[in-house]
Design a protein around this motif. Structure first.
Motif, short mmCIF file in Angstrom:
data_model
loop_
_atom_site.label_atom_id
_atom_site.label_comp_id
_atom_site.label_asym_id
_atom_site.label_seq_id
_atom_site.Cartn_x
_atom_site.Cartn_y
_atom_site.Cartn_z
N LEU A 239 0.85 -1.19 0.00
CA LEU A 239 0.00 0.00 0.00
C LEU A 239 0.89 1.24 0.00
O LEU A 239 1.86 1.32 0.75
CB LEU A 239 -0.91 0.02 1.23
N ILE A 240 0.54 2.19 -0.84
CA ILE A 240 1.32 3.42 -0.96
C ILE A 240 0.49 4.59 -0.45
O ILE A 240 -0.65 4.79 -0.87
CB ILE A 240 1.74 3.69 -2.42
N GLY A 241 1.07 5.35 0.47
CA GLY A 241 0.40 6.54 0.99
C GLY A 241 0.97 7.80 0.38
O GLY A 241 2.19 7.96 0.29
N GLN A 242 0.10 8.69 -0.05
CA GLN A 242 0.54 9.93 -0.69
C GLN A 242 0.99 10.94 0.37
O GLN A 242 0.81 10.77 1.56
CB GLN A 242 -0.57 10.49 -1.56
N PHE A 243 1.57 12.03 -0.14
CA PHE A 243 2.17 13.03 0.74
C PHE A 243 1.11 13.77 1.56
O PHE A 243 -0.05 13.86 1.16
CB PHE A 243 2.98 14.04 -0.08
N VAL A 244 1.55 14.27 2.68
CA VAL A 244 0.67 15.06 3.55
C VAL A 244 1.42 16.33 3.93
O VAL A 244 2.64 16.32 4.10
CB VAL A 244 0.26 14.25 4.81
N LYS A 245 0.70 17.42 4.00
CA LYS A 245 1.31 18.67 4.45
C LYS A 245 0.39 19.34 5.46
O LYS A 245 -0.79 18.99 5.59
CB LYS A 245 1.60 19.60 3.27
N MET A 246 0.92 20.32 6.15
CA MET A 246 0.19 21.00 7.20
C MET A 246 0.19 22.50 6.91
O MET A 246 1.19 23.06 6.46
CB MET A 246 0.85 20.73 8.56
N VAL A 247 -0.97 23.12 7.15
CA VAL A 247 -1.07 24.56 6.98
C VAL A 247 -1.57 25.18 8.28
O VAL A 247 -2.36 24.57 9.01
CB VAL A 247 -2.00 24.96 5.81
N LYS A 248 -1.09 26.37 8.54
CA LYS A 248 -1.52 27.14 9.71
C LYS A 248 -1.55 28.60 9.31
O LYS A 248 -0.61 29.10 8.69
CB LYS A 248 -0.56 26.92 10.88
N ASP A 249 -2.67 29.24 9.63
CA ASP A 249 -2.86 30.64 9.23
C ASP A 249 -2.73 30.80 7.73
O ASP A 249 -2.21 31.81 7.23
CB ASP A 249 -1.86 31.55 9.96
N GLY A 250 -3.16 29.77 6.99
CA GLY A 250 -3.14 29.83 5.54
C GLY A 250 -1.79 29.57 4.91
O GLY A 250 -1.67 29.59 3.68
N GLN A 251 -0.76 29.31 5.69
CA GLN A 251 0.58 29.09 5.17
C GLN A 251 1.04 27.66 5.44
O GLN A 251 0.79 27.12 6.53
CB GLN A 251 1.57 30.07 5.81
N GLU A 252 1.69 27.07 4.46
CA GLU A 252 2.20 25.71 4.66
C GLU A 252 3.33 25.71 5.67
O GLU A 252 4.23 26.55 5.64
CB GLU A 252 2.69 25.11 3.34
N VAL A 253 3.29 24.75 6.57
CA VAL A 253 4.39 24.52 7.50
C VAL A 253 5.34 23.54 6.82
O VAL A 253 4.99 22.39 6.62
CB VAL A 253 3.88 23.95 8.83
N LYS A 254 6.50 24.01 6.41
CA LYS A 254 7.43 23.20 5.63
C LYS A 254 8.08 22.14 6.49
O LYS A 254 8.19 22.27 7.70
CB LYS A 254 8.52 24.08 5.02
N LEU A 255 8.54 21.07 5.83
CA LEU A 255 9.29 20.06 6.55
C LEU A 255 10.47 19.60 5.71
O LEU A 255 10.38 19.48 4.51
CB LEU A 255 8.41 18.86 6.93
N SER A 256 11.59 19.41 6.37
CA SER A 256 12.78 18.91 5.70
C SER A 256 13.59 18.14 6.72
O SER A 256 14.05 18.72 7.71
CB SER A 256 13.61 20.06 5.12
#
Length: 559
Positions: free
Chosen positions: A362-379
């Motif tokens: 099973l393959i899960g697609q990407f997930v991202k998070m937004v707060k105050d309309g802006q994406e919270v980046k991750l690296s």
């Protein structure tokens, strides 16, 4: 009468018709499907059993449907049967037959919804499986929520499930991890572009290791790297385990990759797979001919210099799972592992197994998070990372688990921090939890009035005939089938969607119209209808609680 009971009644009718010679069949199907029609004018349930059997019975489907309809009309709990179209049977339940569902649910309690659908299956469910070189990030968090919920669903459907975390603790990334920690411990920066770990968490880990082992920086460089690698591995793995437990995600097995190397399992892969005839030598290397089974290219097991490839460890790990008696082996991988689907399926075939039954990827697609309309980046390696612990702090365990589980893993997902921390109907987890809390409040109010639902023999299901009660009962009756389908199709989100629909029907039942009041008001005396509705209330509460528990989400009594 539940859908399962109705399905059995139809099946019993077929058996009876065969037994008395009215119907000639060499074999009767093991199950019969009944479904809720989209148009309620077509009845409470419908079945295509006549269409299913027409060829085997050598009868026109409509004639076969009429034969079965005559018999089904005499079954207790069935009020009417109509034949529609080419041979569909539309079934209407008798007054009270649907209401019996409430009693069934209350009596079964936490067991309601569970089945033996997959009894006998011994499933290995592997998910998350992050490198022990850093904290779990947002992508891992999605699989932590979905994987754990899928394990709960499969168990509820009768399977034996072993939740397994594969620790990638072999390979060059562990050496790079040890070097990165040693550099930080000695006050040096980690150089960029060399495959080392630059995240801010590396400095924190190094300081924590030094606090416990202050002499490590006095060792020679090679010994230092090894010592930091070992200590960092233990510390980071423990931190991952603590984060997962805090997220209510438990693993039965923590399987270290290096045990495959230490035991000789990786070294023995070529010999084991050669028994099936798909290993060949070319240019001094040993290959597995995975293209025989649909892979895009053949895979190297042993390089010409004698070095075992990472794929050989994959082979050893799959063979180890099968040696432990697991089937199917379910792998839950991230979107960047899409290429693994073909090679793992082909590996199963090359080992003599059935890739359609013994292995699933099973393959899960990407997930991202937004707060105050802006994406919270991750690296992962630069320090700007959203960790599992961050998700818990920003959203909370309940909201995060529910939001991650309610979306198909085939789709990319956006977590809106502002929405998921709002106490409003637009927030799906709040909406479902509020429905449960509301049922608890009504039960408390009933207790204050000295009103209870009474003994089971006093419950009159025929009183639950309001259209909104019929809708609610129909939804409750579907819960076991939803669990079985969600487990079988590996689609956890179907449970969340069911719960939201159930919550909507419950809120609609107890709408401002006040025509389905559960409790008497003023000087009104309690009636049998009040008590019958308390049964329905508790049934709804039970299913909401059971469903939330399958997702690993709490069912609060007050909000």
């Amino acid at each position: 009468m539940t859908p399962e009971q109705l399905s059995q009644a139809v099946l019993d009718t077929v058996h009876a018709a065969v037994a008395d010679g009215a119907l000639t069949l060499t074999a009767v199907p093991a199950t019969v499907t009944v479904e809720r029609p989209k148009n309620r004018d077509h009845g409470d349930y419908a079945t295509n059993v006549a269409l299913q059997l027409t060829k085997a019975a050598a009868m026109p489907p409509r004639a076969l449907a009429e034969l079965l309809a005559d018999r089904l009309r005499k079954v207790e709990g069935i009020a009417g049967v109509d034949v529609a179209g080419p041979g569909f049977l539309n079934l209407r339940l008798a007054a009270g037959a649907a209401g019996e569902v409430a009693k069934t649910i209350v009596e079964q309690g936490a067991a309601y919804g569970r089945s033996q659908t997959f009894v006998g299956q011994n499933i290995n469910l592997e998910f998350v499986s992050a490198n022990p070189t850093g904290p779990l990030h947002l992508g891992h968090t999605r699989w932590a929520a979905v994987g754990d919920a899928l394990g709960r669903l499969l168990e509820a459907a009768g399977a034996d499930v072993t939740r397994e975390f594969y620790i990638n603790d072999a390979g060059n990334q562990m050496n790079n991890f040890g070097m990165s920690l040693a550099l930080r411990a000695n006050g040096q920066d980690v150089p960029a572009g060399q495959g080392l770990y630059e995240g801010a968490y590396i400095k924190d880990l190094a300081q924590a290791i030094l606090a416990e082992h202050p002499v490590l920086t006095q060792l020679p460089q090679e010994a230092q790297v090894e010592a930091f690698r070992t200590a960092g591995y233990k510390l980071q793995l423990r931190l991952q385990q603590e984060s997962l437990e805090k997220f209510r995600t438990h693993f039965d097995v923590w399987f270290a990759e290096r045990t495959l190397h230490d035991s000789g399992a990786v070294e023995g892969v070529a010999d084991r797979l050669a028994e099936q005839g798909h290993v060949f030598e070319q240019d001094g290397a040993l290959w597995l001919r995975t293209t025989d089974f649909g892979d895009d290219k053949d895979r190297v097991i042993v390089r010409s210099n004698g070095e075992r490839t990472y794929f050989s460890a994959d082979c050893a790990y799959y063979l180890n799972k099968r040696d432990r008696g697991f089937s199917p082996c379910i792998y839950m991988l991230g979107a960047d592992h899409h290429g693994y689907v073909g090679r793992l399926k082909a590996l199963a075939a090359c080992s003599g197994d059935d890739p359609d039954n013994d292995i699933e990827v099973l393959i899960g697609q990407f997930v991202k998070m937004v707060k105050d309309g802006q994406e919270v980046k991750l690296s992962k390696r630069t320090g700007n990372i959203v960790t599992l612990d961050d998700v818990i702090e920003l959203i909370g365990v309940d909201a995060a688990r529910y939001a991650l589980a309610r979306s198909s893993t085939d789709n990319e997902l956006v977590l809106d921090v502002d929405l998921l921390t709002t106490n409003a109907p637009e927030n799906p987890v709040w909406y479902v939890q509020y429905a449960h809390a509301r049922t608890c409040a009504v039960k408390r109010n009933a207790a204050d009035l000295g009103l209870d639902q009474g003994a089971v023999e006093d419950f009159d299901p025929k009183l639950l005939v309001h259209p909104r009660e019929e809708e609610l009962l129909a939804a409750l009756a579907e819960f076991p089938r939803v669990i079985a389908q969600a487990a079988g199709q590996r689609e956890v989100h179907k449970v969340a969607h069911f719960l939201e629909d159930l919550a909507k029907k419950y809120h609609g039942w107890q709408s401002e119209k006040k025509d389905c009041r559960i409790l008497p008001i003023g000087d009104e005396k309690p009636t049998e209808l009040n008590r019958a509705r308390l049964w329905l209330l508790e049934a709804t509460q039970t299913v909401l609680r059971n469903g939330l528990d399958l997702l690993g989400v709490s069912a609060p009594e007050r909000m």
